[in-house]
Design a protein around this motif. Sequence first.
Motif, PDB file in Angstrom:
ATOM      1  N   GLY A  77       0.968  -1.389   0.147  1.00  9.31           N
ATOM      2  CA  GLY A  77      -0.053  -0.064   0.036  1.00  9.31           C
ATOM      3  C   GLY A  77       0.982   1.201   0.055  1.00  9.31           C
ATOM      4  O   GLY A  77       2.276   1.201   0.137  1.00  9.31           O
ATOM      5  N   PRO A  78       0.309   2.410  -0.024  1.00  9.00           N
ATOM      6  CA  PRO A  78       1.274   3.626  -0.134  1.00  9.00           C
ATOM      7  C   PRO A  78       1.795   3.729   1.028  1.00  9.00           C
ATOM      8  O   PRO A  78       2.836   4.481   1.036  1.00  9.00           O
ATOM      9  N   LEU A  79       1.368   3.246   2.192  1.00 16.63           N
ATOM     10  CA  LEU A  79       2.182   3.312   3.528  1.00 16.63           C
ATOM     11  C   LEU A  79       3.198   2.122   3.654  1.00 16.63           C
ATOM     12  O   LEU A  79       3.296   1.870   4.831  1.00 16.63           O
ATOM     13  N   GLY A  80       3.274   1.166   2.858  1.00  9.10           N
ATOM     14  CA  GLY A  80       4.222  -0.013   3.012  1.00  9.10           C
ATOM     15  C   GLY A  80       3.280  -1.153   3.089  1.00  9.10           C
ATOM     16  O   GLY A  80       2.016  -0.815   3.048  1.00  9.10           O
ATOM     17  N   ARG A  81       3.867  -2.334   3.499  1.00 10.62           N
ATOM     18  CA  ARG A  81       3.133  -3.495   3.689  1.00 10.62           C
ATOM     19  C   ARG A  81       2.190  -3.403   5.015  1.00 10.62           C
ATOM     20  O   ARG A  81       2.546  -3.027   6.189  1.00 10.62           O
ATOM     21  N   ARG A  82       0.836  -4.004   4.517  1.00 11.96           N
ATOM     22  CA  ARG A  82       0.174  -4.279   5.763  1.00 11.96           C
ATOM     23  C   ARG A  82      -0.605  -5.745   5.751  1.00 11.96           C
ATOM     24  O   ARG A  82      -0.563  -6.198   4.772  1.00 11.96           O
ATOM     25  N   VAL A  83      -1.148  -5.874   6.948  1.00  7.92           N
ATOM     26  CA  VAL A  83      -1.626  -7.054   7.305  1.00  7.92           C
ATOM     27  C   VAL A  83      -2.980  -7.248   6.086  1.00  7.92           C
ATOM     28  O   VAL A  83      -3.776  -6.168   6.040  1.00  7.92           O
ATOM     29  N   ASP A  84      -3.102  -8.317   5.500  1.00  3.80           N
ATOM     30  CA  ASP A  84      -4.342  -8.408   4.414  1.00  3.80           C
ATOM     31  C   ASP A  84      -5.237  -9.493   5.121  1.00  3.80           C
ATOM     32  O   ASP A  84      -5.416 -10.496   5.192  1.00  3.80           O
ATOM     33  N   TRP A  85      -6.199  -8.661   5.978  1.00  4.22           N
ATOM     34  CA  TRP A  85      -7.133  -9.074   6.675  1.00  4.22           C
ATOM     35  C   TRP A  85      -8.172  -9.987   6.068  1.00  4.22           C
ATOM     36  O   TRP A  85      -8.485 -11.225   6.425  1.00  4.22           O
ATOM     37  N   ALA A  86      -8.425  -9.309   4.771  1.00  6.53           N
ATOM     38  CA  ALA A  86      -9.478 -10.189   4.137  1.00  6.53           C
ATOM     39  C   ALA A  86      -8.965 -11.471   3.684  1.00  6.53           C
ATOM     40  O   ALA A  86      -9.617 -12.753   3.660  1.00  6.53           O
ATOM     41  N   ALA A  87      -7.681 -11.367   3.145  1.00  8.50           N
ATOM     42  CA  ALA A  87      -7.247 -12.777   2.581  1.00  8.50           C
ATOM     43  C   ALA A  87      -6.970 -13.713   3.686  1.00  8.50           C
ATOM     44  O   ALA A  87      -7.115 -14.654   3.508  1.00  8.50           O
ATOM     45  N   MET A  88      -6.400 -13.111   4.829  1.00  9.50           N
ATOM     46  CA  MET A  88      -6.180 -14.099   5.773  1.00  9.50           C
ATOM     47  C   MET A  88      -7.369 -14.861   6.250  1.00  9.50           C
ATOM     48  O   MET A  88      -7.216 -16.171   6.335  1.00  9.50           O
ATOM     49  N   ARG A  89      -8.781 -14.009   6.349  1.00  6.37           N
ATOM     50  CA  ARG A  89      -9.701 -14.793   6.840  1.00  6.37           C
ATOM     51  C   ARG A  89     -10.207 -15.829   5.725  1.00  6.37           C
ATOM     52  O   ARG A  89     -10.863 -16.958   6.097  1.00  6.37           O
TER      53      ARG A  89
END
Lengths: 358, 518
Positions: free
Chosen positions: B120-132
């Motif tokens: 993302g624009p602010l760096g890598r973030r946890v992809d909650w949707a993919a995780m679930r």
Amino acid sequence: MDMRAPAAADAATPRDGRRLPVGGWELALTALLVAVVAGFGAAAPGFYAGPASLLGLTENFLPFGLVALGLSLVILTGGIDLSVGAVASLSAVLAAQLWSRFGVDIWAASALGVAIGALLGLLNAAVILRLGIEPLIATLGTSFLYGSAAVAAAGAAPPSGFPASFTAVGTGTLGSLGPLAGLVPIQLALFAALAVLFSALVARSPFGRVLVMVGYSPDAARYSGIRTGRVLATAYAVSGAMASLAGLVLASYYDAVRPDMGDVLLLTAITMVVLGGISIFGGEGTVAGVVVSVLVLGFLRQGMLIAGFSDMVTTMLTGAILLASIAAKNLFNRRGTGLANQIWATIRRPEPPRANPN
Amino acid sequence: MSAQRDADSAMPGFYAAQGIRKSYGAIQVLKGISLDLKPGRMVTIMGENGAGKSTLFKILAGQVPPTGGTLRLAGAPVALASPSAAHARGIYLVPQEPALLPELSVAETMFVGALPTRGGPLGRRVDWAAMRARARAALDALELPIDVDRPARTLSIAQQQQVECAKALLRGCRIILFDEPTSPLTSHEVEHLFSIMRRLKADGCTLSFISHRMDEVLEISDEIAVLRDGVLVDVVARPSFDRARLLSRMVGRPLKAVPRRAASNARDEVALEVRGLSDGLRFADVGFSLRRGEVLGLAGLVGAGRTEIAETVFGVRPAAAGEVRLGGAVVTGLDCHAMIRRGLVYVPEDRARHGAVLPMTITENVTSGLLDRVRRRAGLLSARDEARISAAAVRDFRVRCAGLDQPLRELSGGNQQKVVFAKWMTTGPRVAILDEPTRGVDVGAKEDIYEMIDAMARDGMALLVISSESEELVRLCDRILSIYEGRVVAELSGADISPAAVARSYLTAAAPSGGVAA
């Protein structure tokens, strides 16, 4: 292995108990005490102006020592009592109000004040044991409660101007008992008597033994049939009673009470106990060490102030001495129960079973 | 070695242990284990307490390094430095009671350490949707109707194990080991677990599990490997399973003959009587009576509830139902402080935690059982009297030490245990419960302790001995009760007592469906 071999202990000379009032740490502290007193005596003009003035200096710090004695018992159990300052204030204020508002005799009021301190300590124990709150949090919480109660009880104009016989406790000497006794402040006599009592209590009384056992291992104590709750309750009650005694001595010293008068006691008293060699994990340490540590820190502070150092420098030095001495203690601790060893033991993996030593 | 095996062993998912050894100090736990785990097969490990089953699994899963031997994955040697190294190789151990992080959601616990991220624009973030979504897909693949948003703490142990299975698959692990998964489960839950195992097997996963329950082992296994004293004594493949042969293999025969005690010292007078005792959790409806001079053994697997029974009788654990009588008087519900004063003492299994205070001296430990008997002077304990009690104890119990003021932690395990014995025996008890009395004790001290126990019985003390070593119970006891999942399932006495009979008595016990709790 020859099982008929006589047990080695037959040849051993039973010493007079392991928990001797004096050990290596106590001796090291005593050497430090001599160095402090001799050093200031030589270097700070005004520190030593005869034995009476030297002993008189103790009046400035022995209330801290009284708190430290009581706190020692709690810390030996592996607990902590952060409410000692507030207990000192509240019980001194209540005793003073009993005297000033209700005309109770000052000594009877003082006795009630000490009893109130013990009750507040029992309340601490109840919060810890019944509500299952850690001692640190429990006594932090009660210290706010007791402190606020002290403010409420003190009112706008807290009592002052106690009878001379009462103020003598804080500032007088045992002069009436003889010429030499005139050198000894009443505070010092009180502290010495209680120090001997507490030392015997921890070193040789049944209560002291179970107190130390609970401090080392609450589980083993319980499985040995010790009612650990009662032991803890007693320790907190004694801590409360000693804190209120310190509060009353302060009231006598200042000839007044204030609802925040006990606040200064807490941190210095903890420092005295820990420098005295009592492990904050419980079990380890002696009252003798605490007594010497009270004198070391007390004379150090008085000497620094007399030598013209600011309060800030004095406090800074106290912190440095605490850290340096405990670091030294851990370094030379061969019994493996020092702070560093304890922390190490909790983080390292358990050792594999020992091989057959035969 | 056959050419066929060589060809098989190169298959992906073929996981072989070759000559695996493990020692702790001088104690050899595994003495050269060679075992093949194959894709699409379930290999069950059976064996008595201390046979080395769990150690073997820990080595296979990278939790413990072997002392010697090789692990081969698809024919190539592998060194597993850690559990995560094992995961990376596709090897996953499902612990008996999975330690899922209680406050995280099911989906989060499944991805701990490997959270899916997106840029993302602010760096890598946890992809909650993919995780679930991925967590749900993994659970769906095993037909597990578990909501991925539930906090992990709300899952039952059975569900936690199921989540662990899905987690293994998610991480691409196709070699799955189960450390005694069924003992905390009800029979219905066991069936569900087995259906998951069958599905994994059909899918080509390599499976292995540890179990003590003969019926379920016979039901689910393709091969059964029997471990005894760190040696693989038998590997049998379906269909040649034979219950009797497996049992005799498991129990084996020790090379040395086990001496039986000469004669019973049991007298008529009943010292301890327990009726219908339950703690509502780990054991139920336990009853026995113990006479003066009698030595009664409690046999069973580790975790069968024997220590819990002892602790409840002693008064350090609450009883939910039942009655305890000491010398005829009802003492149910009294705490151990009162029990000790009435002559009942308990030598605990965990010496360092419950039995003794290791930093304190020998003398302080000896007198700690009953400080009241030490003479007082002005309210203080007489040092001389304490030293007298301690010196006598050290002499009578043959403690090897440098002096009475030596801290207990400086003594060997055997001498520590003798001090714990002395602590209790010098209080003059009428009934003593000894829980694993020779654990962590060297051979010489062990024999000393046996002689002491014999002598106590001769003196008329009633003794209840808990031990996981069949030989020890045979050596010491007049009578043995076998405990299985919190219930008394057999009683042996007199000539019926032999190591084989003791081990068989609890290994053959039928599982009461659902255990005590259900």
